[in-house]
Design a protein around this motif. Structure first.
Motif, PDB file in Angstrom:
ATOM      1  N   MET A  34      -0.892 -10.146   4.990  1.00 26.85           N
ATOM      2  CA  MET A  34      -2.235 -10.182   5.545  1.00 26.85           C
ATOM      3  C   MET A  34      -2.747 -11.618   5.548  1.00 26.85           C
ATOM      4  SD  MET A  34      -5.504  -8.138   4.090  1.00 26.85           S
ATOM      5  CE  MET A  34      -5.145  -6.484   4.538  1.00 26.85           C
ATOM      6  N   ASP A  52     -15.118 -10.949   4.151  1.00 29.96           N
ATOM      7  CA  ASP A  52     -13.705 -10.771   3.768  1.00 29.96           C
ATOM      8  C   ASP A  52     -12.979 -10.334   5.025  1.00 29.96           C
ATOM      9  OD1 ASP A  52     -11.250  -9.680   2.748  1.00 29.96           O
ATOM     10  OD2 ASP A  52     -12.256  -7.741   2.531  1.00 29.96           O
ATOM     11  N   THR A  53     -12.034 -11.127   5.488  1.00 28.23           N
ATOM     12  CA  THR A  53     -11.332 -10.690   6.698  1.00 28.23           C
ATOM     13  C   THR A  53      -9.855 -10.488   6.413  1.00 28.23           C
ATOM     14  OG1 THR A  53     -10.368 -12.561   7.910  1.00 28.23           O
ATOM     15  CG2 THR A  53     -12.791 -12.438   7.828  1.00 28.23           C
ATOM     16  N   GLY A  54      -9.221  -9.668   7.230  1.00 20.42           N
ATOM     17  CA  GLY A  54      -7.795  -9.429   7.055  1.00 20.42           C
ATOM     18  C   GLY A  54      -7.122  -9.181   8.393  1.00 20.42           C
ATOM     19  N   ARG A 109       0.863  -1.188   0.000  1.00 22.24           N
ATOM     20  CA  ARG A 109       0.000   0.000   0.000  1.00 22.24           C
ATOM     21  C   ARG A 109       0.892   1.228   0.000  1.00 22.24           C
ATOM     22  NH1 ARG A 109      -5.042  -1.306   4.163  1.00 22.24           N
ATOM     23  NH2 ARG A 109      -5.598  -3.203   3.062  1.00 22.24           N
TER      24      ARG A 109
HETATM   25  N1  SER Z   1     -10.010  -6.088   2.897  1.00 23.37           N
HETATM   26  C1  SER Z   1     -10.017  -5.808   4.296  1.00 23.37           C
HETATM   27  C2  SER Z   1      -8.783  -5.042   4.744  1.00 23.37           C
HETATM   28  O1  SER Z   1      -7.888  -4.847   3.974  1.00 23.37           O
HETATM   29  C3  SER Z   1     -10.099  -7.094   5.067  1.00 23.37           C
HETATM   30  O2  SER Z   1      -9.159  -7.978   4.570  1.00 23.37           O
HETATM   31  O3  SER Z   1      -8.731  -4.628   5.862  1.00 23.37           O
END
Ligand code: SER
Length: 564
Positions: A86, A205-207, A68
């Protein structure tokens, strides 16, 4: 706990709950021009979140490398990174809030042994697009969590990753004040007009951030003291005789470590420093790391000796190790180039400021843009030489420049495959026809080496040693158009990757695929492993036209084509 253990625990836990492990995808998103890098684990899953069937089923898990760059300026504190890993689990229209939250709770408290009293939760407070998430609050409460806060879109809404695509409200888990995990309830698809349309299916969707979680589990209040960073800091201390204990050095050393690591991972994807897109980010990272090293008083060939530590931190990233020589070469060359630029820039700086008390916005931007001087360096130089420098004037100049380049690229980023418009879908199927037509007209060893589709055109790279003749280009174009007018139907089938490769079905060279894949058949003409989307019949495509054939790299040709 070590990184290796954390990853293993996570994957095993979700495997035991019926999830299938998917590969750690490339940092460069395929077929998606709306973002430069993979920024989250969900990124490669966009087609499946939108409703396409995933060959491995509805419950998935993985560890994903991410980049990022949006908050590159924030790097330097204890928790921000350009490159990070992640852990994530997904429900593609399968389980929903209750199961997702219960699994997160079980993993945190039973597998990572974090006492539930230490966990703070945030949920979405609601707005015109979505309701207040009292459902999640109720589930957390039933598990014995007491501290639950409600926040707005800025904090408790995730996505889309680019301009358009799947997104939704989220519920975040904090320990010791740091967010370590996020459960996103993806039930919306944001379109290019800014509308939130309901998705065909409700996804989870988890991270979980590996670096932050490691810091928490090891009782550290600085991510950079974990095993994934510390060896780089140690090497900087060792090579340059400076200490991480000084507050002033801390920020500089974190930036150097962060940028060097990100540069190594980007270079491992075959990206070369340049003035655009991923190449520009790579250039910027190397130059920023370099100039920060200079700040602590060292000069020449500085980043290269740090690269080795990154290979040691990540023995499991095989692609990194197999690219070792080229990574060293890419970074070394850029460093050398920058040294020359720096020398040249210093001379220009002297010229621009000779007999002057001030550096104008225009000239500071010139140093920044044309000589690659990071702003901090320009400021330092001015300070040293008692020249006035106005950050405001610089910014004015920069904003003006950005406006110009935004106008220039607006067309390009208007939409991409990520939004799955009709046009990109047509171009996607046309790409398969082009691939097979090249193989028929030129030779059977031709293989895809990259592709990129926007709503305006397709771009296709393939291995071929020389320029195509005009006759060959015409032949390829005619064959694609013939297949379009033959009205061939497109059929998708699923099969084990091994079987697909063994039966000679087309795949992209160097690409990582899951063990079970989708194969798209266009009549009897083309068979390719692909994630789609595709038209149902080739007659929907329209007229295919090749605009350009050029060299892309040594031994690689590039075709740009449109449909009319
Ligand atoms: N897409 C979400 C994040 O980046 C969960 O994985 O936080």
């Amino acid at each position: 706990m070590e990184r290796k253990q954390l990853i293993k625990k996570y994957l095993k836990f979700f495997e035991s709950k019926g999830h299938k492990i998917i590969p750690n995808a490339s940092l460069i998103p395929k077929d998606d021009p709306t973002v430069l890098f993979t920024t989250a684990g969900m990124h490669p899953l966009v087609p499946y979140l939108l409703g396409q069937k995933h060959p491995l089923g509805k419950k998935l898990v993985n560890i994903q490398k991410c980049i990022r760059t949006t908050d590159i300026e924030e790097v330097g504190d204890a928790t921000h990174h350009t490159f990070f890993e992640m852990l994530g689990n997904w429900s593609l229209g399968d389980y929903w809030k209750k199961e997702a939250i219960e699994m997160s709770f079980e993993f945190l408290t039973k597998n990572l042994n974090i006492p539930k009293e230490k966990i703070i939760i945030t949920c979405f407070k609601g707005d015109k697009n979505a309701k207040k998430d009292i459902e999640s609050e109720k589930i957390w409460k039933s598990l014995g969590i007491k501290k639950i806060k409600f926040l707005g879109k800025k904090d408790n809404w995730w996505g889309p990753a680019g301009e358009t695509g799947p997104c939704g409200p989220d519920s975040e888990m904090f320990v010791k004040g740091f967010e370590i995990w996020n459960n996103v309830f993806m039930q919306y698809d944001k379109d290019s007009k800014g509308n939130y349309n309901s998705l065909k299916q409700k996804n989870v969707d988890t991270g979980m951030g590996v670096e932050r979680t490691l810091a928490i589990l090891n009782n550290l209040d600085d991510n950079y003291l974990t095993e994934v960073w510390k060896p780089i800091l140690d090497e900087i201390e060792h090579l340059f005789g400076i200490s991480y204990n000084s507050e002033k050095n801390k920020r500089i050393m974190r930036i150097i470590a962060d940028h060097t690591k990100a540069a190594v991972f980007i270079a491992a994807e075959g990206i070369i420093p340049s003035n655009k897109e991923q190449g520009y980010i790579l250039r910027k990272l190397i130059r920023r790391a370099y100039t920060h090293l200079n700040k602590i008083g060292h000069y020449r060939n500085l980043i290269v000796p740090l690269i080795g530590t990154i290979f040691e931190i990540y023995p499991d990233y095989k692609h990194l190790h197999s690219q070792k020589d080229s990574i060293y070469k890419i970074i070394k060359e850029e460093e050398n180039k920058f040294e020359l630029t720096l020398d040249k820039g210093l001379r220009i700086f002297e010229k621009l400021t000779k007999n002057k008390k001030q550096l104008s916005g225009k000239n500071s931007f010139l140093l920044f843009q044309s000589y690659g001087f990071p702003l901090e360096i320009i400021e330092d130089l001015c300070k040293e030489n008692k020249i006035r420098f106005s950050a405001k004037d610089f910014q004015k100049e920069q904003v003006q420049h950005q406006k110009l380049s935004q106008t220039a690229s607006a067309g390009k980023f208007k939409s991409g495959l990520a939004d799955h418009s009709e046009k990109t879908t047509k171009l996607h199927t046309a790409t398969h026809l082009l691939n097979e037509a090249l193989r028929s007209v030129l030779n059977k060893n031709i293989n895809q080496r990259g592709s990129n589709i926007t709503s305006e055109r397709l771009r296709f790279d393939f291995n071929f040693p020389r320029k195509l003749t005009e006759q060959e280009i015409k032949k390829v174009e005619n064959l694609v158009n013939k297949k379009i007018s033959n009205a061939l139907t497109i059929k998708r089938e699923e099969m084990p990757l091994k079987k697909a490769l063994a039966s000679g079905i087309q795949s992209e060279f160097g690409s990582k695929y899951p063990n079970k894949v989708s194969v798209y058949n266009i009549g009897n003409f083309s068979r390719e492993i692909c994630t789609g989307p595709h038209v149902k019949n080739t007659k929907e495509i329209g007229k295919f036209k090749i605009l350009k054939e050029e060299s892309s790299a040594a031994g690689i040709r590039r075709i740009k084509a449109v449909i009319e």
